[in-house]
Design a protein around this motif. Structure first.
Motif: not given
Length: 222
Positions: A213-214, A216-217, A209
């Motif tokens: 998440r990194d 996607v950012a 996750f």
């Protein structure tokens, strides 16, 4: 070097701190009959910390060479795929399967010298190479960031130190409370023997996750 990156690395390091090599072997050392000798912990934890740092440096060097041949968006998509894959793999770990912890107890009981403990630490590190996915995820985050070699080295060293903090805290508590802490340590050891596979799944899921998440950012918001 952003606060978000540091926080993500600290979270991954704390996940790594719950492995057999970084937490449960130290607990078994505390439970070994006889006088508790902090020097043995210094040898063991120092060896496994240096081993992780050396592996991290080697992996970063390889990742840096690879990153120079990839466009940033491509690297971030690869990072996203890796994160999602880690998260998906985490569901395959069966909480009913128990890890083979007996061999580590036997080695610890049979080997008490500093050299033997250093050897056990190296062996634990080598065995965990295939499962140090949070560490590889952390290295991926560093490699994808705009960091110079000194910053990466500092973050790697900090990661490895955070990774042994829980073991050091438990050692301090054991020295202060003596045998009164043994029932608590025994419960932790028994819990790991029963829930180790499930915990590994959780570690992989959280690591996946954080890595995804990194990515996607970086792909959509930065």
């Amino acid at each position: 070097m952003t606060p978000g990156l540091v926080a993500a690395l600290a979270g991954l390091a704390l996940l790594d701190s719950t492995s057999v090599g970084t937490l449960f072997i130290p607990i078994w050392l505390m439970l070994t009959p006889g006088r508790l000798r902090p020097g043995r912990f210094a040898v063991y934890l120092g060896t496994i910390t240096v081993f992780y740092f050396a592996v991290g440096v080697l992996v970063v060097l390889g990742a840096s060479k690879l990153a120079r041949h990839l466009d940033n968006p491509v690297a971030h998509w690869i990072q996203l795929v890796i994160g999602v894959a880690l998260f998906a793999v985490s569901f395959r770990f069966d909480s009913k399967k128990k890890p083979d912890t007996g061999k580590w107890r036997d080695r610890i009981s049979a080997n008490g010298s500093g050299a033997a403990l250093a050897g056990i630490a190296l062996l634990a590190g080598v065995v965990e190479l295939a499962t140090m996915l949070p560490y590889l995820g952390a290295i991926g985050l560093m490699s994808a960031s705009d960091l110079n070699p000194a910053q990466i080295g500092l973050l790697l060293a900090g990661y490895c130190l955070v990774m042994i903090v829980p073991a050091v805290v438990l050692l301090g508590a054991r020295l202060a409370l003596r045998d009164r802490l043994d029932p608590f340590l025994t419960r932790i050891s028994a819990w790991f023997a029963e829930k180790g596979a499930s915990m590994t799944g959780w570690i992989l899921g959280i690591a996946g996750f954080l890595v995804a998440r990194d990515a996607v950012a970086r792909l959509f918001f930065l």
